[in-house]
Design an enzyme around this catalytic site. Sequence first.
Site, PDB file in Angstrom:
ATOM      1  N   HIS A   1       1.546  62.663  -7.485  1.00 55.01           N
ATOM      2  CA  HIS A   1       2.205  63.023  -8.736  1.00 55.01           C
ATOM      3  C   HIS A   1       1.250  62.665  -9.869  1.00 55.01           C
ATOM      4  CE1 HIS A   1       6.732  62.929  -7.354  1.00 55.01           C
ATOM      5  NE2 HIS A   1       6.030  63.906  -6.793  1.00 55.01           N
TER       6      HIS A   1
ATOM      7  N   HIS B   1      24.531  86.680  -2.549  1.00 52.96           N
ATOM      8  CA  HIS B   1      25.038  85.309  -2.599  1.00 52.96           C
ATOM      9  C   HIS B   1      26.115  85.163  -1.531  1.00 52.96           C
ATOM     10  CE1 HIS B   1      26.073  81.430  -4.230  1.00 52.96           C
ATOM     11  NE2 HIS B   1      27.322  81.803  -4.461  1.00 52.96           N
TER      12      HIS B   1
ATOM     13  N   HIS C   1      30.165  76.974  -1.883  1.00 54.84           N
ATOM     14  CA  HIS C   1      28.992  77.796  -2.155  1.00 54.84           C
ATOM     15  C   HIS C   1      27.955  76.985  -2.916  1.00 54.84           C
ATOM     16  CE1 HIS C   1      29.577  79.399  -6.533  1.00 54.84           C
ATOM     17  NE2 HIS C   1      30.039  78.187  -6.437  1.00 54.84           N
TER      18      HIS C   1
ATOM     19  N   ASP D   1      11.326  67.202  -3.448  1.00 53.16           N
ATOM     20  CA  ASP D   1      10.742  66.253  -2.492  1.00 53.16           C
ATOM     21  C   ASP D   1      11.794  65.759  -1.501  1.00 53.16           C
ATOM     22  OD1 ASP D   1       8.257  66.408  -3.727  1.00 53.16           O
ATOM     23  OD2 ASP D   1       8.610  64.655  -4.987  1.00 53.16           O
TER      24      ASP D   1
ATOM     25  N   CYS E   1      22.197  78.834  -1.192  1.00 52.77           N
ATOM     26  CA  CYS E   1      23.485  79.334  -0.680  1.00 52.77           C
ATOM     27  C   CYS E   1      23.431  79.572   0.832  1.00 52.77           C
ATOM     28  CB  CYS E   1      23.923  80.585  -1.432  1.00 52.77           C
ATOM     29  SG  CYS E   1      22.900  82.054  -1.213  1.00 52.77           S
TER      30      CYS E   1
ATOM     31  N   HIS F   1       1.620  63.699  -0.810  1.00 53.17           N
ATOM     32  CA  HIS F   1       1.177  64.407  -2.009  1.00 53.17           C
ATOM     33  C   HIS F   1       1.176  63.452  -3.189  1.00 53.17           C
ATOM     34  CE1 HIS F   1       5.503  64.776  -2.849  1.00 53.17           C
ATOM     35  NE2 HIS F   1       5.203  65.156  -4.081  1.00 53.17           N
TER      36      HIS F   1
END
Length: 251
Positions: free
Chosen positions: A71, A194, A221, A82, A126, A69
Site C-alpha cells: 500500500h 441483477h 440481493h 483485500d 449479486c 502486495h
Amino acid sequence: MRKHIIAAIQSHAAAEYPKECCGLVLAVGLAQKYFPCRNIATEPNEEFRLDPEDYAAAEDQGQVIGIVHSHPDATSRPSSRDLAMCEATALPWHILSWPEGDLRTITPTGSTPLLKRPFVHGVQDCFAVVRDFYMRAMGIELPNYQRTDGWWESAENASLYEQHYKAAGFEQVDSPQRGDMIVMEVGRTAHPNHAGIYLGTDPALPGEESGVFGPGPFVLHHLYGRPSELIVYGGPWLQRTRLILRHKEAR
C-alpha cells in the site's frame, strides 16, 4: 513471517514505489521464499492485478502459501477488496505499507456473512451472494462465471443470467417459492442484469440472524455499490423481474 522474506518484500516495494508491488510466498520443500510478480493493473498506483503467467511460473517452483502486495503512502489496513479476495483465494494476505514498512497479515475466516457484505465486483456481488446462498442452504455448487466490469450494460455480455441458467441447472417457473432466483433489470439496460434469492415470508438465512421482521415477502440481493441486504419483494422490484428460476436439485 521469516526475516529474509520480509526483506525481499520490502526491497520489491521500494523498487516498484509509487506503484503497488505484488508477489507470492512459496513453500519449496522445507524452505520458504518470496516470488515477486508483475502488477498488470490498469492503475497500478491504486490497485494490483497479479500477472497470471507469473502465478503459473511460481507454482512451478513451489506451493503458494500467501499473497503479498504493498500500500504505497497508505497504512497496511486491508481494503474491502483485500478482505473479499483473501476469502476468495483461501490464502493469507500480507499487506506492506510503504515507505512506512508496517506489515500486516489477514487470514481467511472461511465464511463471509450473506448480509451486510461490502460490494466487490466479481468477488462479492449479486451473483456471489446467490452462489453462497445455494451452497450454504442447499449444498448446491453453482458455476462461478467470470464477471468483467460493465458486463451488465452490454447486450453482448448479458449471457450471465439469460444464456447460462439452463447449463447451471435452472429452469424457468411462473411463480416463486423460497430459494428461487429472481432475475431483474436494474439501471439503464434492456436485459436482465441483477439477481437475488426469493425468501418468501421467512427472512431466516443459513447460519446468521437477519434482524428483519414483517410480513414480507423478502429477497436477498447485493446491489452495486451497496452492502448486501434484504428487501421487501414488491412494487418496483416486482416490476423489474424478468426471470424466476428454480434449480432442479431444489425441488
